[in-house]
Design a protein around this motif. Structure first.
Motif, PDB file in Angstrom:
ATOM      1  N   HIS A  59      -5.761 -11.687 -18.085  1.00 13.72           N
ATOM      2  CA  HIS A  59      -5.412 -10.040 -17.147  1.00 13.72           C
ATOM      3  C   HIS A  59      -6.555  -9.091 -17.725  1.00 13.72           C
ATOM      4  N   LYS A  60      -7.099  -8.663 -17.228  1.00 14.50           N
ATOM      5  CA  LYS A  60      -7.663  -7.530 -17.912  1.00 14.50           C
ATOM      6  C   LYS A  60      -7.521  -6.727 -17.936  1.00 14.50           C
ATOM      7  N   HIS A  61      -6.991  -6.275 -17.345  1.00 10.98           N
ATOM      8  CA  HIS A  61      -6.096  -4.958 -16.604  1.00 10.98           C
ATOM      9  C   HIS A  61      -4.569  -5.161 -17.437  1.00 10.98           C
ATOM     10  N   SER A  62      -3.986  -6.039 -17.728  1.00  6.07           N
ATOM     11  CA  SER A  62      -2.414  -6.194 -18.525  1.00  6.07           C
ATOM     12  C   SER A  62      -2.636  -5.129 -19.895  1.00  6.07           C
ATOM     13  N   PHE A  63      -3.432  -4.787 -20.561  1.00  5.07           N
ATOM     14  CA  PHE A  63      -3.021  -4.395 -22.317  1.00  5.07           C
ATOM     15  C   PHE A  63      -2.754  -2.611 -21.906  1.00  5.07           C
ATOM     16  N   ALA A  64      -3.922  -2.449 -20.862  1.00  9.82           N
ATOM     17  CA  ALA A  64      -3.960  -0.810 -19.674  1.00  9.82           C
ATOM     18  C   ALA A  64      -2.493  -0.696 -19.189  1.00  9.82           C
ATOM     19  N   ALA A  65      -2.162  -2.045 -18.505  1.00  9.82           N
ATOM     20  CA  ALA A  65      -0.158  -1.948 -17.811  1.00  9.82           C
ATOM     21  C   ALA A  65       0.525  -1.623 -19.143  1.00  9.82           C
ATOM     22  N   ALA A  66       0.611  -1.859 -20.155  1.00  4.32           N
ATOM     23  CA  ALA A  66       1.370  -1.772 -20.919  1.00  4.32           C
ATOM     24  C   ALA A  66       1.498  -0.164 -21.624  1.00  4.32           C
ATOM     25  N   GLN A  67      -0.083  -0.332 -22.222  1.00  8.57           N
ATOM     26  CA  GLN A  67       0.268   1.502 -22.659  1.00  8.57           C
ATOM     27  C   GLN A  67       0.508   2.018 -21.624  1.00  8.57           C
ATOM     28  N   ALA A  68       0.185   1.863 -20.498  1.00  5.50           N
ATOM     29  CA  ALA A  68       0.995   2.673 -19.689  1.00  5.50           C
ATOM     30  C   ALA A  68       2.707   2.549 -19.447  1.00  5.50           C
ATOM     31  N   VAL A  69       3.298   1.425 -19.553  1.00  5.25           N
ATOM     32  CA  VAL A  69       4.619   1.459 -19.692  1.00  5.25           C
ATOM     33  C   VAL A  69       4.564   2.326 -20.729  1.00  5.25           C
ATOM     34  N   GLU A  70       5.098   2.472 -21.672  1.00  6.40           N
ATOM     35  CA  GLU A  70       4.958   3.681 -22.930  1.00  6.40           C
ATOM     36  C   GLU A  70       4.892   4.679 -22.574  1.00  6.40           C
ATOM     37  N   GLU A  71       4.035   5.102 -21.668  1.00  2.80           N
ATOM     38  CA  GLU A  71       4.012   6.085 -21.080  1.00  2.80           C
ATOM     39  C   GLU A  71       4.704   6.810 -20.226  1.00  2.80           C
ATOM     40  N   ALA A  72       5.312   5.779 -19.103  1.00  2.00           N
ATOM     41  CA  ALA A  72       6.163   6.160 -18.292  1.00  2.00           C
ATOM     42  C   ALA A  72       7.589   6.699 -19.310  1.00  2.00           C
ATOM     43  N   ALA A  73       7.722   5.613 -20.015  1.00  2.00           N
ATOM     44  CA  ALA A  73       9.119   5.453 -20.510  1.00  2.00           C
ATOM     45  C   ALA A  73       8.719   7.184 -21.477  1.00  2.00           C
ATOM     46  N   GLU A  74       7.964   7.090 -21.804  1.00  2.00           N
ATOM     47  CA  GLU A  74       8.192   8.524 -22.332  1.00  2.00           C
ATOM     48  C   GLU A  74       8.518   9.384 -21.350  1.00  2.00           C
ATOM     49  N   GLN A  75       7.434   9.625 -20.806  1.00  2.00           N
ATOM     50  CA  GLN A  75       7.924  10.269 -18.970  1.00  2.00           C
ATOM     51  C   GLN A  75       9.503  10.379 -18.865  1.00  2.00           C
ATOM     52  N   GLY A  76      10.089   9.101 -19.218  1.00  2.00           N
ATOM     53  CA  GLY A  76      11.661   9.279 -18.349  1.00  2.00           C
ATOM     54  C   GLY A  76      11.938   8.383 -17.513  1.00  2.00           C
ATOM     55  N   ARG A  77      10.328   7.500 -17.172  1.00  2.00           N
ATOM     56  CA  ARG A  77      10.711   6.872 -15.862  1.00  2.00           C
ATOM     57  C   ARG A  77      10.153   5.710 -16.564  1.00  2.00           C
TER      58      ARG A  77
END
Length: 178
Positions: A59-77
């Motif tokens: 899945h070519k976007h899964s690594f970026a998506a994992a990073q995105a989740v971390e940013e979302a967590a940092e923003q409280g969501r």
């Protein structure tokens, strides 16, 4: 010094820890959402549900998506973002990183900061560490659950997993071994 194995759970006095090795481009992880919602509703703060990253090469976007989740967590969501992206796996597959930023905007997060985080890679080490830990404990696909020292593979079927996780959680909450 606490000498616990990587498959150990929380101390009996704290919440039960359920690690969910997941990737946001995985249809099986999307299928697991209902079970995770049911567990959160049943146990509330007696269970700590921890999303762990295990991006798959297919899945070519899964690594970026994992990073995105971390940013979302940092923003409280973090959890809301995870659910929103998993609910639209096909769209992530088609559109990639622009889709990840769009979801952040839809959820009222700082989309510019989101975009910057994906560019500067500030969350890469967290994703890499999760993936390395997953490999070390035998995770080979997603979703994989770890609770009470037991690894449960949901990548082939979700059948019976909710019941098994509930059974283990109830025993752990009662102070019994898993």
């Amino acid at each position: 010094m606490n000498e616990s194995s990587p498959l150990s759970s929380a101390a009996p006095s704290g919440p039960v820890v359920l690690d969910v090795w997941c990737e946001l481009q995985c249809p099986d992880c999307r299928a697991a959402l209902d079970d995770l919602r049911a567990l959160r509703a049943r146990y509330g703060d007696r269970m700590e549900l921890r999303l762990r990253h295990f991006p798959l090469e297919k899945h070519k976007h899964s690594f970026a998506a994992a990073q995105a989740v971390e940013e979302a967590a940092e923003q409280g969501r973090g959890w809301a973002y995870t659910e929103a992206v998993l609910g639209r796996v096909e769209e992530l597959d088609r559109r990639g990183e622009p889709f990840l930023v769009e979801v952040a905007r839809e959820l009222g997060m700082d989309a510019e900061e989101f975009d910057t985080a994906l560019i500067d890679g500030r969350h890469i080490l967290i994703v890499d560490a999760d993936q390395a830990e997953g490999k070390a404990i035998g995770v080979t696909g997603t979703p994989t659950y770890v609770i009470g020292g037991q690894r449960l593979d949901g990548g082939t079927s979700q059948e019976g997993l909710l019941e098994r996780i509930t059974e283990i959680t109830d025993r752990l909450l009662a102070g019994q071994p898993a």
